[in-house]
Design a protein around this motif. Structure first.
Motif, PDB file in Angstrom:
ATOM      1  N   LEU A  38      -8.567  -1.033  11.422  1.00 19.73           N
ATOM      2  CA  LEU A  38      -9.898  -1.629  11.268  1.00 19.73           C
ATOM      3  C   LEU A  38      -9.804  -3.034  10.705  1.00 19.73           C
ATOM      4  O   LEU A  38      -8.941  -3.320   9.882  1.00 19.73           O
ATOM      5  CB  LEU A  38     -10.742  -0.778  10.303  1.00 19.73           C
ATOM      6  N   TYR A  45     -14.292   0.128   6.769  1.00 21.71           N
ATOM      7  CA  TYR A  45     -13.052  -0.385   6.175  1.00 21.71           C
ATOM      8  C   TYR A  45     -12.708   0.302   4.853  1.00 21.71           C
ATOM      9  O   TYR A  45     -11.553   0.559   4.561  1.00 21.71           O
ATOM     10  CB  TYR A  45     -13.156  -1.895   5.970  1.00 21.71           C
ATOM     11  N   LYS A  53      -8.401  10.295   2.510  1.00 23.56           N
ATOM     12  CA  LYS A  53      -7.690  10.741   1.306  1.00 23.56           C
ATOM     13  C   LYS A  53      -8.302  12.024   0.746  1.00 23.56           C
ATOM     14  O   LYS A  53      -7.574  12.922   0.311  1.00 23.56           O
ATOM     15  CB  LYS A  53      -7.696   9.632   0.251  1.00 23.56           C
ATOM     16  N   ILE A 111       1.446   6.613  -1.736  1.00 24.25           N
ATOM     17  CA  ILE A 111       0.949   5.281  -1.338  1.00 24.25           C
ATOM     18  C   ILE A 111      -0.178   4.882  -2.290  1.00 24.25           C
ATOM     19  O   ILE A 111      -0.158   3.812  -2.886  1.00 24.25           O
ATOM     20  CB  ILE A 111       0.381   5.285   0.100  1.00 24.25           C
ATOM     21  N   SER A 112      -1.155   5.793  -2.414  1.00 25.04           N
ATOM     22  CA  SER A 112      -2.356   5.460  -3.181  1.00 25.04           C
ATOM     23  C   SER A 112      -2.077   5.312  -4.667  1.00 25.04           C
ATOM     24  O   SER A 112      -2.754   4.563  -5.355  1.00 25.04           O
ATOM     25  CB  SER A 112      -3.425   6.532  -2.976  1.00 25.04           C
ATOM     26  N   ALA A 114       0.703   4.208  -6.064  1.00 20.69           N
ATOM     27  CA  ALA A 114       1.859   3.348  -6.343  1.00 20.69           C
ATOM     28  C   ALA A 114       1.641   2.418  -7.532  1.00 20.69           C
ATOM     29  O   ALA A 114       2.577   2.032  -8.214  1.00 20.69           O
ATOM     30  CB  ALA A 114       2.221   2.534  -5.102  1.00 20.69           C
ATOM     31  N   LYS A 115       0.372   2.052  -7.760  1.00 13.80           N
ATOM     32  CA  LYS A 115       0.097   1.145  -8.888  1.00 13.80           C
ATOM     33  C   LYS A 115      -0.625   1.869 -10.013  1.00 13.80           C
ATOM     34  O   LYS A 115      -1.282   1.250 -10.839  1.00 13.80           O
ATOM     35  CB  LYS A 115      -0.734  -0.037  -8.398  1.00 13.80           C
ATOM     36  N   ALA A 138       4.757   1.858  -2.343  1.00 14.27           N
ATOM     37  CA  ALA A 138       3.692   1.974  -1.342  1.00 14.27           C
ATOM     38  C   ALA A 138       4.243   1.764   0.073  1.00 14.27           C
ATOM     39  O   ALA A 138       3.862   2.471   1.002  1.00 14.27           O
ATOM     40  CB  ALA A 138       2.585   0.966  -1.628  1.00 14.27           C
ATOM     41  N   GLY A 142       4.567   4.683   2.690  1.00 16.35           N
ATOM     42  CA  GLY A 142       3.753   4.439   3.876  1.00 16.35           C
ATOM     43  C   GLY A 142       4.542   4.648   5.155  1.00 16.35           C
ATOM     44  O   GLY A 142       4.047   5.241   6.119  1.00 16.35           O
TER      45      GLY A 142
END
Lengths: 191, 191
Positions: A38, A45, A53, A111-112, A114-115, A138, A142
């Motif tokens: 997207l 988006y 998720k 991924i989500s 990672a931070k 990530a 990914g």
């Protein structure tokens, strides 16, 4: 139809998990591929990843139930008409799919997180980040998530073709016993 | 002539501050007394601030002859950090920095023009996303002198505005987000 698996067929818990999750796999993969393509101004988006998720978290929970159930209530024995090669191929594909599903949900989570951010479940609450800050977390997670998802779709396709072959060509009970249908040439329940 | 006087004044000021000769400096990466930050508009409503965590470089600096100074910086584009795992992953992708193809960005000064007592325009070649273009940094000398640990340091800050499309980054973030401001500060330890 009983809820537990019998020696002849899958019970309704196993069949429900199987079919619900098969729809979810296709849906999650389709949405995953679509949402990453997207553009920034798409109305989806931010919402498409949110739903992907959340549904992914539900999928992870169902997967745990499914693996637990597989252990608690063993699958029915392979049909005696299946060759050794067929049994091995089918069994290998099944366990590879379980492994792929497990690694896909873990990598998606990584991924989500990672931070250090959690993953929202439909906005009700956040599943906290347990592992964050791994090197290139990530990106690596990914890549694993993407390629294993494609691999899972491929395996699921083979798995479906195998089931259809048994159903349409061999005309045996392979697919029927996963659909809760009356079994052919069965002695089940005295029939 | 005016430029010369400015340079002489700047030199004189530095002398008064106990200054020395032209020297080579290593950017203090270990002590994190340097950072490469950027900000970009979000939809025209606010700013996203980010940074590149991994970079290194050297400069030569002579307060009595600032025009003869030079600076070289190399930066790992994969170290981009906006405190958002999925956004950072997207920024690393081919939509933006394409870090797999272009893992490093470099800046090498080609000329320095003093514009005030301690301000200058630093012209140099910036290589980003595989594209090399001349850019001009608005730089400011902040100070120099002994540190408490036996070393000698000098520090600067600098800003510039880059048009993303000039560096082949054409992902549509909207009309307010076609440029990015770089905000850099470096402190070097004299070698």
């Amino acid at each position: 139809m009983q809820w537990r698996n019998s020696k002849d067929r899958f019970g309704w818990l196993a069949t429900s998990l199987h079919w619900v999750m098969s729809v979810m796999v296709v849906g999650l993969a389709a949405v995953g591929l679509w949402m990453t393509s997207l553009n920034y101004y798409s109305p989806w988006y931010t919402s498409a990843p949110f739903w992907h998720k959340s549904v992914g978290l539900v999928f992870a929970a169902l997967l745990l139930v499914r693996l637990l159930w597989r252990w608690l209530s063993p699958a029915p024995a392979a049909l005696p008409t299946h060759s050794r090669v067929e049994r091995m191929a089918a069994g290998t594909a099944q366990w590879l799919m379980y492994a792929a599903m497990l690694i896909i949900v873990i990598s998606g989570y990584l991924i989500s997180t990672a931070k250090g951010s959690g993953v929202s479940l439909f906005g009700w609450f956040d599943v906290p980040a347990l592992i964050s800050g791994l090197p290139e977390q990530a990106d690596r997670a990914g890549a694993v998530h993407y390629w294993l998802a494609l691999g899972l779709l491929g395996l699921a396709g083979l798995h479906a073709l195998g089931a259809l072959k048994h159903h349409l060509i061999d005309k045996d009970n392979t697919l029927r016993r996963m659909l809760g249908m009356r079994l052919r040439n069965s002695t089940e329940n005295g029939k | 002539m005016k430029k010369l006087m400015v340079a002489a004044t700047l030199g004189g000021l530095m002398m008064a501050g106990g200054l020395a000769q032209a020297a080579d400096y290593q950017i203090d990466k270990q002590g994190q007394h340097a950072s490469v930050n950027f900000k970009i508009s979000h939809l025209g409503y606010s700013w996203i601030y980010g940074r590149f965590n991994d970079f290194d470089g050297t400069f030569s600096w002579d307060a009595s002859k600032p025009e003869a100074s030079s600076v070289n910086v190399t930066l790992s584009t994969a170290s981009v950090d906006t405190n958002h795992a999925e956004r950072d992953k997207h920024i690393r992708s081919a939509d933006f920095l394409n870090v797999e193809e272009h893992g490093t960005a470099t800046f090498a000064s080609t000329g320095i023009e003093m514009t005030g007592e301690n301000t200058a325009k630093v012209t140099g070649d910036l290589t980003l996303n595989g594209v090399t273009k001349p850019v001009v940094l608005d730089a400011r000398f902040i100070g120099e002198g002994d540190d408490p640990w036996g070393g000698y340091r000098a520090g600067f800050d600098a800003t510039t505005t880059l048009k993303l499309a000039d560096f082949g980054i054409t992902y549509n973030l909207g009309p307010a987000s076609e440029t990015v401001d770089l905000i850099i500060t470096v402190e070097g330890i004299r070698q």
